[in-house]
Scaffold this motif. Structure first.
Motif, PDB file in Angstrom:
ATOM      1  N   ARG A 106       0.782  -1.242   0.000  1.00 20.25           N
ATOM      2  CA  ARG A 106       0.000   0.000   0.000  1.00 20.25           C
ATOM      3  C   ARG A 106       0.811   1.288   0.000  1.00 20.25           C
ATOM      4  O   ARG A 106       0.237   2.368   0.038  1.00 20.25           O
ATOM      5  N   ARG A 107       2.138   1.199  -0.028  1.00 17.34           N
ATOM      6  CA  ARG A 107       2.963   2.406  -0.041  1.00 17.34           C
ATOM      7  C   ARG A 107       3.918   2.369  -1.237  1.00 17.34           C
ATOM      8  O   ARG A 107       5.126   2.243  -1.071  1.00 17.34           O
ATOM      9  N   PRO A 108       3.379   2.504  -2.457  1.00 13.94           N
ATOM     10  CA  PRO A 108       4.247   2.456  -3.638  1.00 13.94           C
ATOM     11  C   PRO A 108       5.224   3.627  -3.713  1.00 13.94           C
ATOM     12  O   PRO A 108       6.169   3.599  -4.504  1.00 13.94           O
ATOM     13  N   ASP A 109       5.020   4.646  -2.880  1.00 10.01           N
ATOM     14  CA  ASP A 109       5.949   5.778  -2.837  1.00 10.01           C
ATOM     15  C   ASP A 109       7.276   5.408  -2.190  1.00 10.01           C
ATOM     16  O   ASP A 109       8.264   6.131  -2.327  1.00 10.01           O
ATOM     17  N   VAL A 110       7.325   4.276  -1.490  1.00  6.91           N
ATOM     18  CA  VAL A 110       8.555   3.813  -0.855  1.00  6.91           C
ATOM     19  C   VAL A 110       9.110   2.668  -1.701  1.00  6.91           C
ATOM     20  O   VAL A 110       8.414   1.678  -1.935  1.00  6.91           O
ATOM     21  N   PRO A 111      10.359   2.782  -2.167  1.00  2.62           N
ATOM     22  CA  PRO A 111      10.929   1.706  -2.987  1.00  2.62           C
ATOM     23  C   PRO A 111      10.897   0.354  -2.255  1.00  2.62           C
ATOM     24  O   PRO A 111      11.192   0.277  -1.061  1.00  2.62           O
ATOM     25  N   ALA A 112      10.547  -0.680  -2.988  1.00  7.72           N
ATOM     26  CA  ALA A 112      10.414  -2.022  -2.403  1.00  7.72           C
ATOM     27  C   ALA A 112      11.708  -2.486  -1.744  1.00  7.72           C
ATOM     28  O   ALA A 112      11.675  -3.069  -0.648  1.00  7.72           O
ATOM     29  N   ARG A 113      12.841  -2.230  -2.371  1.00  3.93           N
ATOM     30  CA  ARG A 113      14.115  -2.654  -1.780  1.00  3.93           C
ATOM     31  C   ARG A 113      14.371  -1.957  -0.444  1.00  3.93           C
ATOM     32  O   ARG A 113      14.936  -2.540   0.470  1.00  3.93           O
ATOM     33  N   VAL A 114      13.951  -0.705  -0.344  1.00 12.91           N
ATOM     34  CA  VAL A 114      14.097   0.029   0.912  1.00 12.91           C
ATOM     35  C   VAL A 114      13.220  -0.611   1.984  1.00 12.91           C
ATOM     36  O   VAL A 114      13.661  -0.828   3.118  1.00 12.91           O
ATOM     37  N   ILE A 142       6.603 -11.338  -1.155  1.00 14.19           N
ATOM     38  CA  ILE A 142       5.451 -10.427  -1.269  1.00 14.19           C
ATOM     39  C   ILE A 142       5.775  -9.292  -2.233  1.00 14.19           C
ATOM     40  O   ILE A 142       4.955  -8.930  -3.078  1.00 14.19           O
ATOM     41  N   GLY A 143       6.971  -8.741  -2.121  1.00 14.99           N
ATOM     42  CA  GLY A 143       7.385  -7.655  -3.007  1.00 14.99           C
ATOM     43  C   GLY A 143       7.420  -8.076  -4.465  1.00 14.99           C
ATOM     44  O   GLY A 143       7.000  -7.324  -5.351  1.00 14.99           O
ATOM     45  N   ARG A 144       7.892  -9.285  -4.736  1.00 14.26           N
ATOM     46  CA  ARG A 144       7.946  -9.754  -6.128  1.00 14.26           C
ATOM     47  C   ARG A 144       6.544  -9.941  -6.696  1.00 14.26           C
ATOM     48  O   ARG A 144       6.314  -9.697  -7.872  1.00 14.26           O
ATOM     49  N   GLU A 145       5.616 -10.352  -5.851  1.00 13.77           N
ATOM     50  CA  GLU A 145       4.233 -10.485  -6.309  1.00 13.77           C
ATOM     51  C   GLU A 145       3.594  -9.109  -6.512  1.00 13.77           C
ATOM     52  O   GLU A 145       2.931  -8.863  -7.516  1.00 13.77           O
ATOM     53  N   ALA A 146       3.778  -8.218  -5.556  1.00 11.44           N
ATOM     54  CA  ALA A 146       3.119  -6.909  -5.597  1.00 11.44           C
ATOM     55  C   ALA A 146       3.822  -5.912  -6.515  1.00 11.44           C
ATOM     56  O   ALA A 146       3.169  -5.062  -7.117  1.00 11.44           O
ATOM     57  N   ARG A 147       5.150  -6.007  -6.597  1.00  7.00           N
ATOM     58  CA  ARG A 147       5.930  -5.024  -7.348  1.00  7.00           C
ATOM     59  C   ARG A 147       7.035  -5.693  -8.152  1.00  7.00           C
ATOM     60  O   ARG A 147       8.185  -5.258  -8.129  1.00  7.00           O
ATOM     61  N   GLY A 148       6.653  -6.746  -8.847  1.00  7.73           N
ATOM     62  CA  GLY A 148       7.624  -7.523  -9.610  1.00  7.73           C
ATOM     63  C   GLY A 148       8.454  -6.705 -10.575  1.00  7.73           C
ATOM     64  O   GLY A 148       9.661  -6.922 -10.695  1.00  7.73           O
ATOM     65  N   ASP A 149       7.830  -5.772 -11.281  1.00  5.85           N
ATOM     66  CA  ASP A 149       8.572  -4.955 -12.235  1.00  5.85           C
ATOM     67  C   ASP A 149       9.662  -4.148 -11.542  1.00  5.85           C
ATOM     68  O   ASP A 149      10.789  -4.059 -12.017  1.00  5.85           O
ATOM     69  N   GLU A 150       9.324  -3.586 -10.397  1.00  4.86           N
ATOM     70  CA  GLU A 150      10.281  -2.765  -9.657  1.00  4.86           C
ATOM     71  C   GLU A 150      11.454  -3.605  -9.149  1.00  4.86           C
ATOM     72  O   GLU A 150      12.607  -3.199  -9.246  1.00  4.86           O
ATOM     73  N   LEU A 151      11.169  -4.781  -8.615  1.00  5.72           N
ATOM     74  CA  LEU A 151      12.219  -5.615  -8.041  1.00  5.72           C
ATOM     75  C   LEU A 151      13.045  -6.350  -9.099  1.00  5.72           C
ATOM     76  O   LEU A 151      14.159  -6.786  -8.812  1.00  5.72           O
ATOM     77  N   SER A 152      12.518  -6.498 -10.300  1.00  7.14           N
ATOM     78  CA  SER A 152      13.275  -7.196 -11.331  1.00  7.14           C
ATOM     79  C   SER A 152      14.300  -6.275 -12.006  1.00  7.14           C
ATOM     80  O   SER A 152      15.194  -6.749 -12.689  1.00  7.14           O
ATOM     81  N   LYS A 153      14.171  -4.967 -11.792  1.00  8.18           N
ATOM     82  CA  LYS A 153      15.138  -4.017 -12.356  1.00  8.18           C
ATOM     83  C   LYS A 153      16.463  -4.159 -11.627  1.00  8.18           C
ATOM     84  O   LYS A 153      16.498  -4.309 -10.415  1.00  8.18           O
ATOM     85  N   ARG A 154      17.541  -4.083 -12.394  1.00  9.43           N
ATOM     86  CA  ARG A 154      18.878  -4.166 -11.809  1.00  9.43           C
ATOM     87  C   ARG A 154      19.232  -2.848 -11.150  1.00  9.43           C
ATOM     88  O   ARG A 154      18.906  -1.790 -11.644  1.00  9.43           O
ATOM     89  N   VAL A 155      19.903  -2.944 -10.026  1.00 11.42           N
ATOM     90  CA  VAL A 155      20.390  -1.760  -9.342  1.00 11.42           C
ATOM     91  C   VAL A 155      21.776  -1.466  -9.871  1.00 11.42           C
ATOM     92  O   VAL A 155      22.637  -2.339  -9.909  1.00 11.42           O
ATOM     93  N   SER A 156      22.009  -0.220 -10.303  1.00 10.26           N
ATOM     94  CA  SER A 156      23.337   0.084 -10.851  1.00 10.26           C
ATOM     95  C   SER A 156      24.232   0.722  -9.842  1.00 10.26           C
ATOM     96  O   SER A 156      23.916   1.132  -8.822  1.00 10.26           O
TER      97      SER A 156
END
Length: 156
Positions: A106-114, A142-156
């Motif tokens: 419920r808080r998409p304003d906070v990055p999932a990794r954070v 839970i994060g991969r289910e809810a925000r899979g696109d965000e978590l699948s991005k590589r961190v540079s």
């Protein structure tokens, strides 16, 4: 004066403590939030300095977990190992998982990794064993289910 990220970290820790207290005492959201804001957050208690917390964020976490508890508990149950429903998890760990799941859902304003990293840190504040790893695994699922696109991005 605490920085914004430090205030959010303190709000997360306080929210977990408030959720735990609510479960044990049966207090409602309003009473628990008022007690924490008046007597705990940003104060010295028994020689321990409790950091200043972002109060609106703290309130949202506590109230949000309670309002969304059915969804949050379903997601946590699904992410836990078979045979270990949320009700079998120790109360502090349950509060950590619920708060982390709420933020991921419920808080998409906070990055999932954070979110995941912060609640693993909260778990380290209470546990020395395998529990922080379990928090990481459950919240990552839970994060991969809810925000899979965000978590699948590589961190540079």
């Amino acid at each position: 004066m605490a920085r914004g990220s430090e205030k959010r970290s303190a709000a997360r820790l306080s929210a977990v403590q408030a959720l735990y207290e609510m479960e044990l005492s049966g207090k409602g959201v309003v009473d628990a939030v008022a007690e924490f804001e008046a007597h705990w957050m940003g104060r010295s208690v028994d020689g321990v300095e409790l950091r200043e917390a972002e109060e609106p964020f703290f309130r949202d976490l506590v109230a949000g977990v309670v309002q969304e508890q059915r969804l949050v508990d379903q997601k946590v149950d699904a992410a836990l190992a078979k045979g270990w429903p949320l009700r079998r998890v120790e109360a502090v760990l349950r509060a950590i998982l619920r708060a982390g799941a709420y933020e991921l859902l419920r808080r998409p304003d906070v990055p999932a990794r954070v979110v995941i990293s912060e609640y693993v840190d909260v778990a380290h504040a209470f546990y020395d064993g395998d529990e922080p790893g379990m928090v990481n695994a459950v919240l990552d699922s839970i994060g991969r289910e809810a925000r899979g696109d965000e978590l699948s991005k590589r961190v540079s």
